[in-house]
Motif scaffolding. Structure first.
Motif, short mmCIF file in Angstrom:
data_model
loop_
_atom_site.label_atom_id
_atom_site.label_comp_id
_atom_site.label_asym_id
_atom_site.label_seq_id
_atom_site.Cartn_x
_atom_site.Cartn_y
_atom_site.Cartn_z
N GLY A 132 1.03 -1.23 0.05
CA GLY A 132 0.12 -0.26 0.17
C GLY A 132 0.39 1.45 -0.13
N ARG A 133 -0.07 2.31 -0.23
CA ARG A 133 1.14 3.33 -0.41
C ARG A 133 2.04 3.98 0.90
N ALA A 134 1.07 3.71 1.95
CA ALA A 134 1.77 3.81 3.07
C ALA A 134 3.13 2.95 3.61
N VAL A 154 8.17 5.59 0.59
CA VAL A 154 8.27 7.38 1.26
C VAL A 154 8.60 8.11 -0.44
N CYS A 155 8.28 8.99 0.36
CA CYS A 155 7.49 9.73 -1.05
C CYS A 155 8.83 10.81 -1.19
N PHE A 156 9.56 10.70 -1.92
CA PHE A 156 10.95 11.47 -2.06
C PHE A 156 10.25 13.04 -1.67
N LYS A 157 9.54 13.79 -2.84
CA LYS A 157 9.39 14.62 -2.95
C LYS A 157 8.77 15.39 -0.99
N ARG A 158 8.15 14.35 -0.72
CA ARG A 158 7.72 14.91 0.71
C ARG A 158 8.85 15.08 1.69
N SER A 172 5.14 9.70 3.74
CA SER A 172 4.85 8.40 3.27
C SER A 172 3.99 8.94 1.69
N ALA A 173 3.88 8.05 0.62
CA ALA A 173 3.34 8.14 -0.54
C ALA A 173 1.81 7.95 0.37
N GLN A 174 1.01 7.85 1.06
CA GLN A 174 0.45 7.94 1.62
C GLN A 174 -0.83 9.04 1.26
N GLY A 175 -0.02 9.63 1.91
CA GLY A 175 -1.07 11.32 1.97
C GLY A 175 -0.43 11.91 0.52
N ALA A 176 0.29 10.75 -0.35
CA ALA A 176 1.05 12.25 -1.08
C ALA A 176 0.15 11.65 -2.55
N LEU A 177 -1.73 12.27 -2.45
CA LEU A 177 -3.02 11.79 -3.15
C LEU A 177 -2.85 12.65 -4.40
N MET A 178 -1.97 13.85 -4.36
CA MET A 178 -2.55 14.59 -5.74
C MET A 178 -0.77 15.28 -5.96
N CYS A 179 -0.32 13.97 -6.75
CA CYS A 179 1.05 14.38 -6.96
C CYS A 179 1.11 15.58 -8.51
N PRO A 180 1.93 16.77 -7.90
CA PRO A 180 1.46 17.21 -9.33
C PRO A 180 2.10 17.08 -10.32
N PRO A 230 12.05 11.40 -9.39
CA PRO A 230 12.39 10.27 -8.79
C PRO A 230 10.53 9.98 -8.05
N CYS A 231 9.91 8.51 -7.75
CA CYS A 231 9.15 8.30 -7.52
C CYS A 231 9.01 7.18 -7.15
N PHE A 232 9.36 6.06 -5.96
CA PHE A 232 9.45 5.05 -5.53
C PHE A 232 7.51 4.23 -5.82
N LEU A 233 7.20 4.97 -5.42
CA LEU A 233 5.44 4.45 -5.52
C LEU A 233 5.47 4.06 -7.05
N ARG A 234 6.03 5.03 -8.20
CA ARG A 234 6.07 4.97 -8.99
C ARG A 234 6.73 3.77 -10.03
N THR A 235 7.46 3.70 -9.32
CA THR A 235 8.56 2.23 -9.45
C THR A 235 7.85 0.89 -9.20
N VAL A 241 3.29 21.42 -1.50
CA VAL A 241 1.37 21.29 -1.69
C VAL A 241 0.69 20.12 -1.20
N LEU A 242 2.08 18.65 -1.65
CA LEU A 242 2.00 17.25 -1.17
C LEU A 242 1.38 16.92 0.00
N ASP A 243 2.01 18.49 1.02
CA ASP A 243 1.55 18.11 1.78
C ASP A 243 0.39 18.54 2.78
S1 SF4 Z 1 3.55 9.65 -7.06
FE1 SF4 Z 1 4.31 11.86 -6.90
S2 SF4 Z 1 3.32 12.17 -4.42
FE2 SF4 Z 1 3.18 9.80 -5.06
S3 SF4 Z 1 4.56 8.63 -4.03
FE3 SF4 Z 1 5.40 9.70 -6.75
S4 SF4 Z 1 6.61 11.21 -5.92
FE4 SF4 Z 1 4.86 10.98 -4.23
#
Ligand code: SF4
Length: 936
Positions: free
Chosen positions: A361-363, A366-370, A419-427, A432-437, A623-625
């Motif tokens: 799950g997203r949580a 880690v969200c690199f941007k956050r 974490s990526a849990q709170g990052a629901l609206m990626c700009p 780099p994004c671990f969730l996307r990977t 913005v993600l926060d």
């Molecule tokens: S998609 Fe964007 S907001 Fe979501 S985890 Fe990746 S970088 Fe963070």
């Protein structure tokens, strides 16, 4: 400037009578003075605390009462200690503890370095940071753990080792650790600064990153992780597969002299496993559902994995496997998929076509941007500084960004901020994004392992989180109903909501920073954005106040209407609660809070949109926060509306108040999840295989099927291949008081002592409540301590995982556990001689979900509580025999299993074992005869 290796330092450790520096006393001081790797001096002395030592301290340290009674008083050694450490930085493991004792004993320490904090950052993967575990892992000699001088010497070794690791960091990493540490005034920041100032510090950073991360390298790392070739359907021609169907291959692989026997050491073909694998193959090929109850030792994971993998790789299909526990997820990805792949290869199949991935799950990511936003803009306190530094070190090499790699310990709750849990609206998709990977990797794989939590989130969101798949395997399927209940319900906590709101305001709050970003982008926007931000800050303050009024009323209703314990009151919100006058007050308070929360959310949305429009990439994390807070507010608003003014008949709601900093919770959960699960899981074209060790009740699957909304497909029940009659003795001391009768707790303790003594201290005792466990622990610890049997308890001595590791050590031990130790524990061989069940595990009748579900039946006790308890009972029993050669005794202290009519349902639920009903006096000789082989 000379390096820290040329400084004189002191590593110090204290032993004390307890943990409270204002009431407890020092009983031993150990210290070593050193320069680099040269030892200059040592100090070691016992101290008389003028009080009796607790048995715990005597057991922990090995220091006896006579030792300290004969030792000097603190006043006699104080000056020597003060002189020894004067003017020299002190190093200790969890040094804050030792420093507070020194201060309370009139000695002021100078600069402090904490090796525990250093290890938490320099060794982000852990797994544990106690001095004992670290010294074992790093191979330091540690002669006398929990004696002061021995601990001080090993602390010195650890410090030098960690220093070497930290000195090896890139300059930009050190600069970032220094910056984070400086903001929070942590010793680690000073240490990083000291290394940077020294003559032999790394001169040039390898990257010019201001956060300590080389973006180019990180991007490359993620691309290489992601370079899993996508799966093309493997085009077998007739020659290649030699005319074999998946079924033929399965029979051959699992059969005698098959590919599994060829590739897996110690593997023996088992008819039950083959039967399961054939049933799974049939179901998959016919697109049907299947429920399989597979007893311990059937080898169910390979029985579903190999047919799934064959099907997926030959036909280009995708299989998703969902488990309830991380342990099983890791067993599948770390072991069983590899075994399947080897077997396929030996069989001649194209095992390189197997692409497996684990998706969480997203949580978990880690969200690199956050994280970057937090590093650049936050004003961290010491805990934030520590976790941000730890993540910085980890981000230098992680390929997954999965928090499961980290040893977070006390920092766990903080991870959600990054974490990526709170990052629901990626700009943007940039960067780099671990969730996307992880998602890309899952999309490119043909076997994807997930957990029930992610499966349920996917259902709750109406899909989109999982890749499309043709087969879904649900292991640990007896948890499906509870996973759905938990994840499709909600719990709004007063303090969590308040904390979310407080992130918006105050010094460097999100609202002010959003306004600053917007005004930087466009001069004319300054007034407008500042105006919105000011309005929003006012709305936040009012929202916090009004939400507090609402939660206070909820707490009042809960505590007035229940007899809850002092720590907690819980009240199910029934129609009669809703008709009380105070409920109308709660509805009014909700209305006020609701309007204000919606207002805050709207302001936040406006500011986020404006900040995003500036296209300022440095503001992305901010913005993600902001969106994360907005999302939390909106989800609380939806849940509170449902719980307070607009409840539905299909759900159960309850209020819970807790003391301390845990606040009041307003909760809701679906009463019946079968319709939802039926639509989401079983109503489509894919085949769903459900399996577990304890699914059927009274040899029928009907109850289970009804609970999850499954009406089609076949069921099979496969018994365990183990010989329980020969290897398991069930003993019931039938003359003990029954639970609830006077003397039950005392009899439990006395009998546990007998069992531990007669079973060479290889015992796991399962309790249904923390208070019962605690009473037993207090009663048996001193007695068994004298016999050299260690008593360890879940909670008091650590997590369930730690308790199991300790039980597996070569030391006579009785482990006391609740909840999570009832299942998932896998102790083979001599680690476990006896399993004790203190009482039958009936669900708590006052639990709101239990109460509401019981009411759905005419006879709630017989139709709901007993079946639930029997399933739990079977899970507990399953801990005892984990391999063909295991042998053990199962002692049931709850005599209702033989005195009540319903007891027979518990008895019948177990495999056929040897059973003895005995008097409590006969229990000890019975267990002894079982152990020494004279049992008849
Ligand atoms: S998609 Fe964007 S907001 Fe979501 S985890 Fe990746 S970088 Fe963070």
């Amino acid at each position: 400037m000379p390096g820290i290796h040329e400084d004189t330092l002191v590593a110090l450790d204290l032993e004390t009578t307890g943990v409270n520096s204002s009431n407890d006393h020092i009983i031993e001081v150990g210290a070593v003075k050193f320069v680099g790797d040269k030892q200059v001096d040592t100090l070691s002395t016992l101290v008389n605390p003028n009080r009796k030592l607790s048995s715990f301290i005597v057991g922990l340290t090995g220091i006896n009462q006579e030792d300290v009674d004969a030792a000097p008083q603190w006043d006699d050694v104080k000056d020597e200690v003060a002189d020894f450490i004067a003017g020299v930085p002190i190093i200790g493991h969890n040094i804050g503890f030792d420093a507070s004792f020194l201060r309370s004993h009139g000695v002021k320490p100078d600069g402090l370095y904490d090796t525990m904090s250093m290890a938490e950052i320099a060794l982000p993967y852990g797994p544990e940071y106690s001095l004992v575990r670290l010294s074992q892992r790093l191979g330091f000699s540690h002669d006398d753990p929990h004696r002061a001088l021995s601990d001080a010497l090993v602390t010195r070794d650890l410090f030098l080792h960690l220093l070497e690791i930290i000195e090896g960091f890139d300059r930009s990493v050190l600069e970032q650790i220094e910056a984070l540490g400086e903001k929070a005034s942590t010793p680690l920041g000073r240490l990083a600064g000291r290394i940077l100032e020294s003559d032999d510090s790394p001169l040039l950073p390898t990257s010019d990153s201001i956060t300590g991360i080389d973006h180019k390298e990180l991007g490359q790392r993620l691309r290489s992780t992601n370079r899993t070739p996508s799966v093309e359907p493997h085009k077998y021609d007739q020659d290649e597969i030699d005319g074999e169907s998946v079924m033929d291959s399965v029979k051959s692989i699992f059969g005698s002299a098959g590919a599994l026997e060829e590739t897996l050491d110690g593997y023996e073909s088992r008819p039950e496993q083959l039967e399961m694998a054939e049933a799974v193959t049939n179901a998959i090929e016919n697109g049907e559902h299947l429920v399989v109850e597979a007893g311990t030792g059937v080898g169910k994971s390979l029985a579903y994995l190999i047919p799934s993998v064959l099907y997926a790789s030959r036909q280009g299909k995708k299989v998703v496997v969902s488990t309830n526990t991380i342990n099983l997820q890791e067993q599948l990805t770390g072991k069983d998929i590899g075994i399947s792949s080897n077997a396929l290869e030996a069989y001649g199949d194209k095992s390189d076509r197997l692409r497996a991935a684990q998706l969480k799950g997203r949580a978990n990511y880690v969200c690199f941007k956050r994280w970057q936003n937090a590093v650049l803009s936050s004003d961290p306190n010491d805990v934030e500084s520590k976790i941000l530094s730890k993540l910085l070190v980890w981000l230098q090499e992680t390929e997954t960004g999965d928090r499961g790699e980290l040893a977070l310990g006390r920092l766990t709750p903080m991870f959600s901020r990054y974490s990526a849990q709170g990052a629901l609206m990626c700009p943007s998709n940039e960067g780099p994004c671990f969730l996307r990977t992880a998602r890309n990797k899952a999309n490119a794989s043909n076997v994807v392992v997930i957990n029930h939590a992610l499966l349920m989130s996917d259902i709750a969101m109406g899909g989109g989180l999982l890749p499309d798949h043709d087969v879904l395997v649900i292991d640990e399927a007896h948890h499906l109903e509870s996973a759905a209940t938990n994840h499709l319900g909600f719990s709004v906590n007063q303090f969590q909501l308040e904390n979310e709101l407080r992130q918006l305001t105050g010094h460097r709050g999100i609202l002010g920073r959003l306004a600053a970003v917007i005004s930087k982008g466009e001069i004319n926007a300054l007034d407008a954005s500042t105006h919105i931000a000011t309005q929003a800050v006012e709305a936040v303050d009012s929202a916090i106040q009004n939400a507090a009024v609402m939660f206070d009323l909820a707490a009042q209703i809960a505590s007035e209407s229940t007899r809850g314990s002092q720590q907690q009151s819980e009240l199910r919100v029934t129609e009669s609660v809703r008709t009380q006058p105070i409920w109308s007050d709660l509805e009014i308070a909700w209305e006020n809070a609701n309007t204000l929360l919606l207002g805050v959310s709207e302001h936040l949305g406006d500011l986020c949109e404006q900040a995003s429009a500036t296209k300022d990439s440095s503001a992305e994390g901010l913005v993600l926060d902001a969106y994360s807070v907005k999302d939390s507010i909106e989800s609380a608003v939806t849940s509170l509306r449902q719980a307070i003014p607009e409840p539905d008949d299909e759900s159960v709601y309850w209020l819970r108040t807790q003391t301390g900093n845990r606040g009041t919770n307003i909760n809701g959960a679906p009463l019946d999840v079968s319709t939802k699960l039926n639509q989401a899981l079983f109503d489509g074209a894919r085949s769903v295989i459900l399996t577990g060790a304890t699914i059927a009740y009274e040899k029928s699957f009907e109850r289970y099927r009804n609970s999850i909304g499954l009406s089609t497909g076949n069921d099979i029940a496969l018994g365990s291949p183990y010989d329980y009659r020969k290897n398991t003795l069930i003993a019931v001391p039938e003359d003990l008081p029954a639970p609830g009768e006077a003397g039950f707790a005392n009899a439990t303790a006395v009998t546990l002592i007998d069992i531990a003594r007669s079973s060479a201290g290889r015992v796991l005792a399962l309790f249904t409540s923390i208070s019962a466990l605690d009473n037993a622990r207090k009663a048996i610890t001193p007695v068994l301590g004298r016999d050299g049997i260690r008593v360890i308890a879940q909670g008091a001595d650590g997590s369930p995982g730690r308790i199991m590791r300790m039980l597996a050590e070569d030391e006579p031990t009785i482990a006391l556990g609740t909840s999570s130790l009832w299942e998932g524990v896998d102790l083979q061989g001599a680690s476990l001689n006896a399993l004790v069940m203190a009482r039958l595990p009936f669900p708590v009748p006052s639990d709101p979900i239990v109460a509401a579900r019981s009411e759905m039946y005419e006879d709630g006790f017989n139709e709901y509580s007993i079946p639930e308890a029997v399933q739990r009972f079977r899970q507990g029993f399953g801990r005892l025999i984990r391999s063909k050669t295991d042998r053990g005794v199962f002692v049931i202290l709850d005599n209702r299993i033989v005195t009540k009519n319903y007891g027979v349902k518990f008895q019948r639920s177990l495999p056929r074992c040897t059973v003895r009903r005995v008097s409590k006096e006969r229990l000890f000789p019975l267990l002894q005869s079982w152990r020494d082989g004279t049992f008849e």
